[in-house]
Design a protein around this motif. Structure first.
Motif, PDB file in Angstrom:
ATOM      1  N   GLU A  53       3.000  -0.058   3.529  1.00  0.00           N
ATOM      2  CA  GLU A  53       3.906   0.768   2.738  1.00  0.00           C
ATOM      3  C   GLU A  53       5.352   0.319   2.947  1.00  0.00           C
ATOM      4  O   GLU A  53       6.170   0.373   2.019  1.00  0.00           O
ATOM      5  CB  GLU A  53       3.755   2.243   3.121  1.00  0.00           C
ATOM      6  CG  GLU A  53       4.616   3.179   2.274  1.00  0.00           C
ATOM      7  CD  GLU A  53       4.467   4.641   2.675  1.00  0.00           C
ATOM      8  OE1 GLU A  53       5.090   5.501   2.025  1.00  0.00           O
ATOM      9  OE2 GLU A  53       3.728   4.920   3.646  1.00  0.00           O
ATOM     10  N   LEU A 113       4.521   7.577  10.174  1.00  0.00           N
ATOM     11  CA  LEU A 113       3.057   7.556  10.146  1.00  0.00           C
ATOM     12  C   LEU A 113       2.463   6.396  10.935  1.00  0.00           C
ATOM     13  O   LEU A 113       1.254   6.177  10.910  1.00  0.00           O
ATOM     14  CB  LEU A 113       2.561   7.480   8.691  1.00  0.00           C
ATOM     15  CG  LEU A 113       2.996   8.629   7.779  1.00  0.00           C
ATOM     16  CD1 LEU A 113       2.492   8.392   6.356  1.00  0.00           C
ATOM     17  CD2 LEU A 113       2.497   9.969   8.313  1.00  0.00           C
ATOM     18  N   SER A 172       0.823   4.233  13.714  1.00  0.00           N
ATOM     19  CA  SER A 172      -0.185   4.603  14.713  1.00  0.00           C
ATOM     20  C   SER A 172      -0.311   3.473  15.747  1.00  0.00           C
ATOM     21  O   SER A 172      -0.294   2.297  15.393  1.00  0.00           O
ATOM     22  CB  SER A 172      -1.523   4.850  14.021  1.00  0.00           C
ATOM     23  OG  SER A 172      -2.513   5.216  14.932  1.00  0.00           O
ATOM     24  N   ASP A 199       8.212   6.795   5.824  1.00  0.00           N
ATOM     25  CA  ASP A 199       6.771   6.972   6.004  1.00  0.00           C
ATOM     26  C   ASP A 199       6.208   5.928   6.965  1.00  0.00           C
ATOM     27  O   ASP A 199       5.382   6.242   7.834  1.00  0.00           O
ATOM     28  CB  ASP A 199       6.046   6.857   4.654  1.00  0.00           C
ATOM     29  CG  ASP A 199       6.063   8.160   3.870  1.00  0.00           C
ATOM     30  OD1 ASP A 199       6.514   9.183   4.428  1.00  0.00           O
ATOM     31  OD2 ASP A 199       5.635   8.161   2.699  1.00  0.00           O
ATOM     32  N   SER A 200       6.617   4.684   6.781  1.00  0.00           N
ATOM     33  CA  SER A 200       6.082   3.614   7.624  1.00  0.00           C
ATOM     34  C   SER A 200       6.444   3.824   9.089  1.00  0.00           C
ATOM     35  O   SER A 200       5.697   3.410   9.984  1.00  0.00           O
ATOM     36  CB  SER A 200       6.609   2.256   7.147  1.00  0.00           C
ATOM     37  OG  SER A 200       7.993   2.119   7.384  1.00  0.00           O
ATOM     38  N   SER A 210       0.872  -1.167   0.000  1.00  0.00           N
ATOM     39  CA  SER A 210       0.000   0.000   0.000  1.00  0.00           C
ATOM     40  C   SER A 210       0.912   1.220   0.000  1.00  0.00           C
ATOM     41  O   SER A 210       2.121   1.094  -0.204  1.00  0.00           O
ATOM     42  CB  SER A 210      -0.927  -0.010   1.222  1.00  0.00           C
ATOM     43  OG  SER A 210      -1.799   1.095   1.179  1.00  0.00           O
ATOM     44  N   TRP A 211       0.336   2.399   0.217  1.00  0.00           N
ATOM     45  CA  TRP A 211       1.159   3.590   0.341  1.00  0.00           C
ATOM     46  C   TRP A 211       0.796   4.277   1.642  1.00  0.00           C
ATOM     47  O   TRP A 211       0.554   3.595   2.630  1.00  0.00           O
ATOM     48  CB  TRP A 211       1.007   4.481  -0.896  1.00  0.00           C
ATOM     49  CG  TRP A 211       2.171   5.427  -1.074  1.00  0.00           C
ATOM     50  CD1 TRP A 211       2.113   6.782  -1.110  1.00  0.00           C
ATOM     51  CD2 TRP A 211       3.572   5.091  -1.226  1.00  0.00           C
ATOM     52  NE1 TRP A 211       3.374   7.317  -1.274  1.00  0.00           N
ATOM     53  CE2 TRP A 211       4.290   6.313  -1.350  1.00  0.00           C
ATOM     54  CE3 TRP A 211       4.279   3.897  -1.266  1.00  0.00           C
ATOM     55  CZ2 TRP A 211       5.684   6.364  -1.493  1.00  0.00           C
ATOM     56  CZ3 TRP A 211       5.669   3.942  -1.416  1.00  0.00           C
ATOM     57  CH2 TRP A 211       6.347   5.157  -1.534  1.00  0.00           C
ATOM     58  N   LYS A 212       0.697   5.569   1.700  1.00  0.00           N
ATOM     59  CA  LYS A 212       0.555   6.260   2.974  1.00  0.00           C
ATOM     60  C   LYS A 212      -0.739   5.931   3.703  1.00  0.00           C
ATOM     61  O   LYS A 212      -0.842   6.144   4.914  1.00  0.00           O
ATOM     62  CB  LYS A 212       0.655   7.767   2.758  1.00  0.00           C
ATOM     63  CG  LYS A 212       2.044   8.218   2.332  1.00  0.00           C
ATOM     64  CD  LYS A 212       2.160   9.730   2.301  1.00  0.00           C
ATOM     65  CE  LYS A 212       3.576  10.149   1.925  1.00  0.00           C
ATOM     66  NZ  LYS A 212       3.739  11.626   1.939  1.00  0.00           N
ATOM     67  N   SER A 213      -1.739   5.424   2.989  1.00  0.00           N
ATOM     68  CA  SER A 213      -3.000   5.069   3.643  1.00  0.00           C
ATOM     69  C   SER A 213      -2.820   3.911   4.623  1.00  0.00           C
ATOM     70  O   SER A 213      -3.616   3.753   5.549  1.00  0.00           O
ATOM     71  CB  SER A 213      -4.050   4.688   2.590  1.00  0.00           C
ATOM     72  OG  SER A 213      -3.595   3.591   1.814  1.00  0.00           O
ATOM     73  N   ASN A 214      -1.785   3.118   4.424  1.00  0.00           N
ATOM     74  CA  ASN A 214      -1.501   1.994   5.331  1.00  0.00           C
ATOM     75  C   ASN A 214       0.010   1.896   5.501  1.00  0.00           C
ATOM     76  O   ASN A 214       0.678   1.149   4.778  1.00  0.00           O
ATOM     77  CB  ASN A 214      -2.072   0.694   4.777  1.00  0.00           C
ATOM     78  CG  ASN A 214      -2.040  -0.440   5.802  1.00  0.00           C
ATOM     79  OD1 ASN A 214      -1.198  -0.456   6.704  1.00  0.00           O
ATOM     80  ND2 ASN A 214      -2.952  -1.388   5.648  1.00  0.00           N
ATOM     81  N   PRO A 215       0.567   2.634   6.460  1.00  0.00           N
ATOM     82  CA  PRO A 215       2.024   2.680   6.623  1.00  0.00           C
ATOM     83  C   PRO A 215       2.680   1.316   6.837  1.00  0.00           C
ATOM     84  O   PRO A 215       3.804   1.095   6.403  1.00  0.00           O
ATOM     85  CB  PRO A 215       2.211   3.577   7.851  1.00  0.00           C
ATOM     86  CG  PRO A 215       0.977   4.409   7.908  1.00  0.00           C
ATOM     87  CD  PRO A 215      -0.128   3.516   7.417  1.00  0.00           C
TER      88      PRO A 215
END
Length: 246
Positions: free
Chosen positions: A54, A116, A118, A112-113, A46-51
């Motif tokens: 990603e 970002l 959570s 990013d992973s 995935s990309w930034k929507s799911n680190p």
């Protein structure tokens, strides 16, 4: 005389094709296993929507770029020995530039992973893997820039090119060894963090990670051997100096 030279060259190339075939097969298998690992065991991309997903771009793109393509870019003068030197130089430089692009995407994915994640972001640049990896990337980029200036700049004198060549080859191999080392450290780090105690029980993912690590070592060893063997070097041709002076 030409027949003697051709016969001598044929003898010096003995074993090159079988070793190259094994080398390429190991590289292809390595990429396939990394795809299986990131797709099946790590749930895909995935990309930034799911680190978390990603991150999976990082090991895949680094394997494709800084390992498989880098190895083949270093070997291009030996695998394509009948191609004109000028074309080889531009192909080599182009492959290196493409590797830089893949590496940048892979670095963006891993940062990013971490940033970002959570609910709590993961710290960056604290592990030995990250230190070795970043050092390798910097060395690789410096190599690419220095190589472009030294071997593609038409006004540079031949003796300067010749004097820089051993340095270019040495640090090129050093960067590749650094890439293999970084991949091994990253694999081990990911296995310990993701599998934790399950890693000790020989779970399928752990065995796959270990197999990928062994393939990194085999592929890297074959690459360094093929690159450093003088008898496999591309023999210079009369038109090489003419082509490089234009």
């Amino acid at each position: 005389m030409d027949q003697i030279d051709e016969s001598s060259q044929a003898r010096s190339l003995e074993g090159f094709t079988p070793l190259l075939s094994i080398h390429e097969a190991c590289g292809a298998l390595l990429m396939i296993l990394v795809i299986i690992w990131t797709s099946y065991y790590r749930d895909g991309f995935s990309w930034k929507s799911n680190p978390q997903l990603e991150f999976n771009w990082h090991p895949l793109l680094m394997t494709i770029g800084l390992v498989f393509l880098y190895a083949n870019a270093m070997l291009i003068y030996r695998t394509q020995r009948n191609v004109r030197k000028r074309r080889l130089k531009f192909t080599h430089a182009g492959m290196m530039f493409f590797i830089v692009l893949l590496t940048v995407i892979a670095l963006v994915a891993v940062f990013d992973s971490h940033n970002l994640a959570s609910p709590n972001p993961i710290p960056n640049m604290y592990s030995l893997h990250s230190w070795v990896g970043l050092t390798t990337v910097i060395l690789f980029c410096c190599q690419w820039v220095a190589g472009c200036v030294s071997f593609l700049f038409p006004g540079l004198q031949g003796p300067l090119r010749a004097s820089y060549m051993p340095i270019h080859v040495y640090f090129g191999v050093a960067a590749f060894v650094g890439a293999i080392t970084s991949c091994l450290l990253g694999l081990n780090e990911k296995a310990i963090f993701s599998l934790q105690d399950k890693y000790k029980t020989f779970v399928g993912e752990g065995i796959l990670i270990n197999c990928i690590g062994l393939l990194f070592i085999i592929f890297g060893g074959l690459t360094v051997y093929l690159v450093t063997q003088e008898r496999y070097r591309r023999l210079p041709r009369p038109e090489d100096d003419v082509l490089l002076s234009r």
